[in-house]
Write a protein that holds these residues in place. Structure first.
Motif, PDB file in Angstrom:
ATOM      1  N   GLU A   1      -6.703  17.992  19.022  1.00 50.68           N
ATOM      2  CA  GLU A   1      -7.019  18.025  17.596  1.00 50.68           C
ATOM      3  C   GLU A   1      -8.496  18.325  17.364  1.00 50.68           C
ATOM      4  O   GLU A   1      -8.862  18.982  16.387  1.00 50.68           O
ATOM      5  CB  GLU A   1      -6.638  16.703  16.941  1.00 50.68           C
ATOM      6  N   ALA A   2      -9.357  17.868  18.286  1.00 50.78           N
ATOM      7  CA  ALA A   2     -10.790  18.134  18.160  1.00 50.78           C
ATOM      8  C   ALA A   2     -11.074  19.632  18.256  1.00 50.78           C
ATOM      9  O   ALA A   2     -11.921  20.171  17.526  1.00 50.78           O
ATOM     10  CB  ALA A   2     -11.560  17.383  19.237  1.00 50.78           C
ATOM     11  N   LEU A   3     -10.349  20.312  19.165  1.00 49.70           N
ATOM     12  CA  LEU A   3     -10.504  21.760  19.254  1.00 49.70           C
ATOM     13  C   LEU A   3     -10.124  22.420  17.936  1.00 49.70           C
ATOM     14  O   LEU A   3     -10.822  23.312  17.437  1.00 49.70           O
ATOM     15  CB  LEU A   3      -9.622  22.314  20.379  1.00 49.70           C
ATOM     16  N   ASN A   4      -9.005  21.981  17.359  1.00 53.72           N
ATOM     17  CA  ASN A   4      -8.565  22.532  16.081  1.00 53.72           C
ATOM     18  C   ASN A   4      -9.522  22.181  14.957  1.00 53.72           C
ATOM     19  O   ASN A   4      -9.763  22.988  14.054  1.00 53.72           O
ATOM     20  CB  ASN A   4      -7.165  22.022  15.743  1.00 53.72           C
ATOM     21  N   ALA A   5     -10.082  20.960  15.018  1.00 54.28           N
ATOM     22  CA  ALA A   5     -10.991  20.507  13.959  1.00 54.28           C
ATOM     23  C   ALA A   5     -12.250  21.358  13.930  1.00 54.28           C
ATOM     24  O   ALA A   5     -12.744  21.736  12.849  1.00 54.28           O
ATOM     25  CB  ALA A   5     -11.336  19.033  14.167  1.00 54.28           C
TER      26      ALA A   5
ATOM     27  N   ARG B   1     -11.318  24.605  12.439  1.00 53.46           N
ATOM     28  CA  ARG B   1     -11.109  24.460  10.990  1.00 53.46           C
ATOM     29  C   ARG B   1     -12.437  24.408  10.242  1.00 53.46           C
ATOM     30  O   ARG B   1     -12.577  24.964   9.149  1.00 53.46           O
ATOM     31  CB  ARG B   1     -10.314  23.191  10.691  1.00 53.46           C
ATOM     32  N   THR B   2     -13.421  23.743  10.827  1.00 62.24           N
ATOM     33  CA  THR B   2     -14.746  23.656  10.190  1.00 62.24           C
ATOM     34  C   THR B   2     -15.339  25.042  10.006  1.00 62.24           C
ATOM     35  O   THR B   2     -15.894  25.362   8.939  1.00 62.24           O
ATOM     36  CB  THR B   2     -15.693  22.799  11.048  1.00 62.24           C
ATOM     37  N   VAL B   3     -15.207  25.888  11.030  1.00 63.74           N
ATOM     38  CA  VAL B   3     -15.727  27.257  10.941  1.00 63.74           C
ATOM     39  C   VAL B   3     -14.950  28.046   9.888  1.00 63.74           C
ATOM     40  O   VAL B   3     -15.545  28.724   9.037  1.00 63.74           O
ATOM     41  CB  VAL B   3     -15.633  27.963  12.310  1.00 63.74           C
ATOM     42  N   ILE B   4     -13.626  27.926   9.917  1.00 58.98           N
ATOM     43  CA  ILE B   4     -12.788  28.685   8.983  1.00 58.98           C
ATOM     44  C   ILE B   4     -13.075  28.300   7.533  1.00 58.98           C
ATOM     45  O   ILE B   4     -13.189  29.162   6.646  1.00 58.98           O
ATOM     46  CB  ILE B   4     -11.291  28.473   9.308  1.00 58.98           C
TER      47      ILE B   4
ATOM     48  N   ILE C   1      -7.877  39.334  15.852  1.00 63.67           N
ATOM     49  CA  ILE C   1      -8.366  37.960  15.896  1.00 63.67           C
ATOM     50  C   ILE C   1      -8.573  37.561  17.345  1.00 63.67           C
ATOM     51  O   ILE C   1      -7.752  37.850  18.217  1.00 63.67           O
ATOM     52  CB  ILE C   1      -7.379  37.015  15.188  1.00 63.67           C
ATOM     53  N   GLU C   2      -9.687  36.914  17.624  1.00 61.61           N
ATOM     54  CA  GLU C   2     -10.102  36.612  18.999  1.00 61.61           C
ATOM     55  C   GLU C   2      -9.094  35.768  19.759  1.00 61.61           C
ATOM     56  O   GLU C   2      -8.734  36.082  20.889  1.00 61.61           O
ATOM     57  CB  GLU C   2     -11.466  35.900  18.965  1.00 61.61           C
ATOM     58  N   GLU C   3      -8.623  34.677  19.154  1.00 57.78           N
ATOM     59  CA  GLU C   3      -7.704  33.775  19.849  1.00 57.78           C
ATOM     60  C   GLU C   3      -6.466  33.491  19.007  1.00 57.78           C
ATOM     61  O   GLU C   3      -6.544  33.374  17.782  1.00 57.78           O
ATOM     62  CB  GLU C   3      -8.385  32.449  20.176  1.00 57.78           C
ATOM     63  N   ARG C   4      -5.349  33.348  19.695  1.00 59.66           N
ATOM     64  CA  ARG C   4      -4.089  33.029  19.021  1.00 59.66           C
ATOM     65  C   ARG C   4      -4.183  31.688  18.301  1.00 59.66           C
ATOM     66  O   ARG C   4      -3.542  31.480  17.261  1.00 59.66           O
ATOM     67  CB  ARG C   4      -2.957  32.984  20.064  1.00 59.66           C
ATOM     68  N   LEU C   5      -5.001  30.779  18.837  1.00 64.02           N
ATOM     69  CA  LEU C   5      -5.166  29.462  18.220  1.00 64.02           C
ATOM     70  C   LEU C   5      -5.636  29.575  16.775  1.00 64.02           C
ATOM     71  O   LEU C   5      -5.243  28.780  15.917  1.00 64.02           O
ATOM     72  CB  LEU C   5      -6.163  28.629  19.042  1.00 64.02           C
ATOM     73  N   THR C   6      -6.469  30.570  16.490  1.00 65.03           N
ATOM     74  CA  THR C   6      -6.962  30.763  15.121  1.00 65.03           C
ATOM     75  C   THR C   6      -5.807  31.061  14.173  1.00 65.03           C
ATOM     76  O   THR C   6      -5.733  30.507  13.065  1.00 65.03           O
ATOM     77  CB  THR C   6      -7.985  31.910  15.080  1.00 65.03           C
ATOM     78  N   VAL C   7      -4.894  31.921  14.598  1.00 65.77           N
ATOM     79  CA  VAL C   7      -3.728  32.248  13.760  1.00 65.77           C
ATOM     80  C   VAL C   7      -2.866  31.007  13.559  1.00 65.77           C
ATOM     81  O   VAL C   7      -2.368  30.748  12.452  1.00 65.77           O
ATOM     82  CB  VAL C   7      -2.902  33.377  14.399  1.00 65.77           C
ATOM     83  N   ASP C   8      -2.702  30.219  14.615  1.00 61.60           N
ATOM     84  CA  ASP C   8      -1.891  29.000  14.511  1.00 61.60           C
ATOM     85  C   ASP C   8      -2.482  28.030  13.490  1.00 61.60           C
ATOM     86  O   ASP C   8      -1.746  27.424  12.693  1.00 61.60           O
ATOM     87  CB  ASP C   8      -1.798  28.317  15.877  1.00 61.60           C
TER      88      ASP C   8
ATOM     89  N   LYS D   1      -0.763  26.844  10.051  1.00 67.59           N
ATOM     90  CA  LYS D   1      -0.505  25.421   9.863  1.00 67.59           C
ATOM     91  C   LYS D   1      -1.137  24.902   8.582  1.00 67.59           C
ATOM     92  O   LYS D   1      -0.584  24.025   7.905  1.00 67.59           O
ATOM     93  CB  LYS D   1      -1.036  24.635  11.065  1.00 67.59           C
ATOM     94  N   ASP D   2      -2.295  25.445   8.215  1.00 66.98           N
ATOM     95  CA  ASP D   2      -2.993  25.012   7.004  1.00 66.98           C
ATOM     96  C   ASP D   2      -2.516  25.747   5.755  1.00 66.98           C
ATOM     97  O   ASP D   2      -3.092  25.580   4.672  1.00 66.98           O
ATOM     98  CB  ASP D   2      -4.510  25.215   7.172  1.00 66.98           C
ATOM     99  N   GLY D   3      -1.488  26.576   5.907  1.00 72.44           N
ATOM    100  CA  GLY D   3      -0.936  27.285   4.750  1.00 72.44           C
ATOM    101  C   GLY D   3      -1.775  28.446   4.254  1.00 72.44           C
ATOM    102  O   GLY D   3      -1.540  28.938   3.137  1.00 72.44           O
ATOM    103  N   LEU D   4      -2.711  28.898   5.067  1.00 72.76           N
ATOM    104  CA  LEU D   4      -3.622  29.953   4.617  1.00 72.76           C
ATOM    105  C   LEU D   4      -3.037  31.355   4.761  1.00 72.76           C
ATOM    106  O   LEU D   4      -3.675  32.336   4.342  1.00 72.76           O
ATOM    107  CB  LEU D   4      -4.940  29.866   5.386  1.00 72.76           C
ATOM    108  N   LEU D   5      -1.848  31.452   5.347  1.00 74.01           N
ATOM    109  CA  LEU D   5      -1.194  32.755   5.460  1.00 74.01           C
ATOM    110  C   LEU D   5      -0.029  32.899   4.477  1.00 74.01           C
ATOM    111  O   LEU D   5       0.617  33.945   4.433  1.00 74.01           O
ATOM    112  CB  LEU D   5      -0.673  32.960   6.891  1.00 74.01           C
ATOM    113  N   ASP D   6       0.210  31.854   3.694  1.00 73.25           N
ATOM    114  CA  ASP D   6       1.310  31.895   2.737  1.00 73.25           C
ATOM    115  C   ASP D   6       1.079  32.983   1.685  1.00 73.25           C
ATOM    116  O   ASP D   6      -0.052  33.206   1.220  1.00 73.25           O
ATOM    117  CB  ASP D   6       1.454  30.543   2.033  1.00 73.25           C
TER     118      ASP D   6
END
Length: 386
Positions: A281-285, A288-291, A367-374, A378-383
């Motif tokens: 979750e820290a990696l995702n956090a 998320r801060t950058v995004i 996009i550099e990493e697949r994690l960014t798309v995930d 997950k945050d609904g930003l692609l809806d």
């Protein structure tokens, strides 16, 4: 480091070695072999600790170039330095190349370049260097390029790949002992740009998805953890899969437990699960801060990139309309604003600087990493961005 430090995947290495070194009718391995697996899942360790020794045991001369090791270095220069170091270890080769004639400018595929500028000096191109190395050692040469996709982000890197193609074609003729190029990368789509078109350096090369670390790895891992309480490998394997099969997350959690003197033996199993999930979750956090710190146009661009995937074309009219829609959907504008091409260009440059977006020398963005798309999904930003 001790042999016990690494989990050995000898069977996989042996199978790949046979495929890489074979000369079977109909095999495309002479064009190149591409190995791909998600980042931080052990592919580089496998290449260094298992595949390289297996290839050497099979009689090959193995060269290893890691384009991820020092990102300040030009990718093409890293490849050339790897060959230069191999040449430099043999005095006979140095003497032989010292009198080698220069080579002319050539055209390979879509790129024109002077091989003398891609080689070991003013008068020695990569092909001539590989020829000398092949003839002197009388061995099949295998060049492993780790994180190969970085090579196509610069003109010099692309030129080096085409120079390698020229060397490969020459060494795989009946005059020499063969050259295999093994390209490793964490993003299959990026690697595919090197092989999916007839004007690319490695058109037709084999693409192989490396198997993820499995239950056998977790059995080995649990035996070597040396924690105050034994762990059930079945529970740990489930946790491992949940966290993307990334060994570093398990190791970070295990170290936290080793240095936490308040954790009792019976609580270790539960605590390990908590820590692995916390590190993931820290990696995702951080991401998320950058995004969520992006400007409206930067956010719109990366969201549209995430929704379009490989079909992303940054300046098409339909894509420009999606940028405006993304900004409006975010509540930043009461109506869809007009987005101009210079705004998009600046946004793409900023996203590159933030290591969110990757660009080839031909102007293709991803996009550099697949994690960014995930995370975006997950945050609904692609809806609603279709």
């Amino acid at each position: 480091m001790s042999q016990k430090t690494f989990y050995r995947r000898r069977a996989l290495a042996a199978r790949l070695t046979k495929l890489i070194t074979q000369e079977a009718v109909g095999s495309a391995v002479a064009s190149g072999v591409f190995l791909t697996a998600p980042r931080r899942t052990g592919k580089s360790t496998f290449a260094r600790e298992d595949l390289r020794p297996a290839l050497e045991e099979a009689g090959a001369l193995v060269l290893y170039a890691d384009l991820w090791k020092d990102l300040t270095k030009e990718p093409g220069a890293v490849i050339v330095e790897t060959v230069r170091e191999a040449i430099g270890r043999d005095e006979k080769l140095i003497s032989r190349l010292a009198i080698a004639p220069g080579l002319e400018a050539v055209s390979v595929g879509r790129v024109n370049f002077n091989v003398n500028k891609i080689g070991l000096g003013k008068e020695i191109g990569l092909t001539k260097a590989f020829e000398a190395l092949s003839d002197e050692t009388k061995k099949l040469i295998v060049l492993i390029i780790d994180e190969t996709q970085h090579a196509i982000t610069t003109d010099e890197g692309v030129a080096a790949l085409f120079a390698l193609k020229a060397a490969r074609d020459e060494l795989n003729s009946s005059k020499h002992y063969g050259l295999r190029i093994v390209c490793i990368g964490s993003n299959q789509s990026k690697l595919a740009t090197l092989r999916n078109s007839s004007d690319e350096a490695f058109f037709g090369a084999s693409m192989v998805q490396l198997p993820m670390l499995d239950k056998d790895f977790i059995d080995w891992y649990c035996k070597g953890l040396d924690l105050p309480h034994d762990l059930d490998p079945s529970d740990v394997f489930q946790l491992f899969q949940e966290s993307g099969c990334r060994p570093d997350l398990l190791s970070a959690a295990a170290d936290d437990i080793r240095f936490d003197f308040t954790v009792g033996p019976k609580a270790i199993v539960v605590r390990l699960a908590e820590l692995v999930r916390a590190h993931a979750e820290a990696l995702n956090a951080n991401l998320r801060t950058v995004i969520h710190s992006l400007t409206p146009i930067q956010s719109a661009v990366i969201r549209v990139m995430g929704s379009k995937g490989e079909g992303f074309a940054p300046f098409e009219s339909s894509t420009m309309e999606l940028y405006a829609k993304a900004i409006a959907n975010a509540g930043i504008a009461t109506s869809e604003p007009k987005v101009e091409e210079p705004d998009v260009q600046l946004a793409l440059m900023a996203l590159q600087e933030k290591k969110l977006v990757w660009k080839t020398s031909r102007g293709v963005y991803a996009i550099e990493e697949r994690l960014t798309v995930d995370v975006l999904r997950k945050d609904g930003l692609l809806d609603d961005l279709v």
